[in-house]
Design an enzyme around this catalytic site. Sequence first.
Site, PDB file in Angstrom:
ATOM      1  N   ARG A  51      31.460  75.766-136.071  1.00 59.03           N
ATOM      2  CA  ARG A  51      31.272  74.562-136.895  1.00 59.03           C
ATOM      3  C   ARG A  51      30.152  73.646-136.404  1.00 59.03           C
ATOM      4  O   ARG A  51      29.297  73.220-137.182  1.00 59.03           O
ATOM      5  CB  ARG A  51      32.573  73.735-136.940  1.00 59.03           C
ATOM      6  CG  ARG A  51      33.574  74.222-137.936  1.00 59.03           C
ATOM      7  CD  ARG A  51      34.969  74.062-137.383  1.00 59.03           C
ATOM      8  NE  ARG A  51      35.136  74.959-136.262  1.00 59.03           N
ATOM      9  CZ  ARG A  51      35.570  76.221-136.382  1.00 59.03           C
ATOM     10  NH1 ARG A  51      35.955  76.653-137.539  1.00 59.03           N
ATOM     11  NH2 ARG A  51      35.646  77.029-135.336  1.00 59.03           N
ATOM     12  N   THR A  52      30.173  73.296-135.133  1.00 52.78           N
ATOM     13  CA  THR A  52      29.222  72.290-134.657  1.00 52.78           C
ATOM     14  C   THR A  52      27.796  72.795-134.811  1.00 52.78           C
ATOM     15  O   THR A  52      26.927  72.112-135.364  1.00 52.78           O
ATOM     16  CB  THR A  52      29.534  71.932-133.193  1.00 52.78           C
ATOM     17  OG1 THR A  52      30.916  71.591-133.100  1.00 52.78           O
ATOM     18  CG2 THR A  52      28.692  70.760-132.723  1.00 52.78           C
ATOM     19  N   LYS A  63      17.856  83.771-116.282  1.00 57.21           N
ATOM     20  CA  LYS A  63      16.995  84.084-115.129  1.00 57.21           C
ATOM     21  C   LYS A  63      17.086  83.024-114.052  1.00 57.21           C
ATOM     22  O   LYS A  63      16.330  83.065-113.076  1.00 57.21           O
ATOM     23  CB  LYS A  63      15.530  84.194-115.598  1.00 57.21           C
ATOM     24  CG  LYS A  63      15.282  85.282-116.610  1.00 57.21           C
ATOM     25  CD  LYS A  63      13.807  85.297-117.000  1.00 57.21           C
ATOM     26  CE  LYS A  63      13.620  85.333-118.489  1.00 57.21           C
ATOM     27  NZ  LYS A  63      12.268  85.012-118.908  1.00 57.21           N
ATOM     28  N   ARG A  71      25.655  71.872-126.434  1.00 55.57           N
ATOM     29  CA  ARG A  71      27.056  72.101-126.027  1.00 55.57           C
ATOM     30  C   ARG A  71      27.019  72.783-124.679  1.00 55.57           C
ATOM     31  O   ARG A  71      26.266  73.740-124.467  1.00 55.57           O
ATOM     32  CB  ARG A  71      27.787  72.971-127.043  1.00 55.57           C
ATOM     33  CG  ARG A  71      29.134  73.420-126.533  1.00 55.57           C
ATOM     34  CD  ARG A  71      29.999  74.051-127.570  1.00 55.57           C
ATOM     35  NE  ARG A  71      30.457  73.064-128.546  1.00 55.57           N
ATOM     36  CZ  ARG A  71      31.332  73.331-129.513  1.00 55.57           C
ATOM     37  NH1 ARG A  71      31.828  74.555-129.628  1.00 55.57           N
ATOM     38  NH2 ARG A  71      31.700  72.401-130.359  1.00 55.57           N
ATOM     39  N   HIS A  81      33.549  65.040-127.511  1.00 57.78           N
ATOM     40  CA  HIS A  81      32.878  65.685-128.643  1.00 57.78           C
ATOM     41  C   HIS A  81      32.666  64.572-129.676  1.00 57.78           C
ATOM     42  O   HIS A  81      33.358  64.496-130.693  1.00 57.78           O
ATOM     43  CB  HIS A  81      33.771  66.804-129.191  1.00 57.78           C
ATOM     44  CG  HIS A  81      33.097  67.776-130.106  1.00 57.78           C
ATOM     45  ND1 HIS A  81      31.860  67.533-130.683  1.00 57.78           N
ATOM     46  CD2 HIS A  81      33.495  68.996-130.562  1.00 57.78           C
ATOM     47  CE1 HIS A  81      31.538  68.572-131.449  1.00 57.78           C
ATOM     48  NE2 HIS A  81      32.519  69.466-131.388  1.00 57.78           N
TER      49      HIS A  81
END
Length: 311
Positions: free
Chosen positions: A59-60, A88, A109, A137
Amino acid sequence: MKTRFNFTNRDIVSIKGFTREEIDYILEIAAAFEPLAEKGSDMLKGKVLAELFFEPSTRTRLSFETAMYKLGGNVIGFAEPGVSSVKKGETLADTVRVVENYSDVIVMRHPLEGAARFAAEYAHVPVINGGSGAEEHPTQALLDLYTILKAKGRIDGLNIALMGDLRYGRTVHSLAYALSLYDVKLNMVSPELLRMRTEVLEDIKTRIDVTEHRDVEDILPELDVLYVTRIQKERFPDLGEYEKVRGTYKVDLDLLRNAKDDLVVLHPLPRVDEIAVEVDSTPFAKYFEQTRNGVIVRMALLALVLGAIKE
Ligand code: CP
């Protein structure tokens, strides 16, 4: 559209950075953006959103992406760190310092609490927290408020329960902070192991009444909004502890027989088994509308932080 607050270049790291007046303003802008979600706009033409997702998301990530495209902008980024140079050994600070050269705004996120604030300290473009560990959030809280407002016509005066994993669920932390700016009665429903974090409780209790419960049945008949969350298995340090609370709550038609007819059931999603599928087709269920509202609210936020809304 008039600007009452200046959000241009502002980071959105925590909902605690907002006043009630600012949140109300964002919700007003979102409402004004509803038609744009259908017909689109070129308001953000030439702007680039970078999405840095170090944790899974449906969703986000996709709603921010949709929001940017609806406003005429472009999107770059990665949906998991394994395809970036993080693999890396590149640091988060370096990643941000590079990506800011490619973009006008960053949505990130990350599994670590504090990661969004850290990124915001390095970036010269606005950073929007798309979920930082179990911490916060904030844009989810804004779309949750928007959904409540649309469904109930108000936020003040409502009796609201947050239920499930109140310890590891980041959405309920941001939502609790945001709701505490309104005149609401807030009920925390969880097993002892998953009680709302003490720092959140102590903060919000300075502004509103909060009660804690083990069983939702004790308060269900009085509720206007029931916000259900998944138990966040991936955040338990010990899966034995998860097994003790797994499946604690199940919202089904049998439970909802004792609810008000106009109870609104919300869930940030994804769900596992805490809301039975049989609830989906009832008027209680607003969780899929919640996902649509995510696009609207994120359109408003992108336009605001990119300075596209002028006097
Ligand atoms: N509600 C929410 O944050 O969903 P995703 O994890 O799919 O982004």
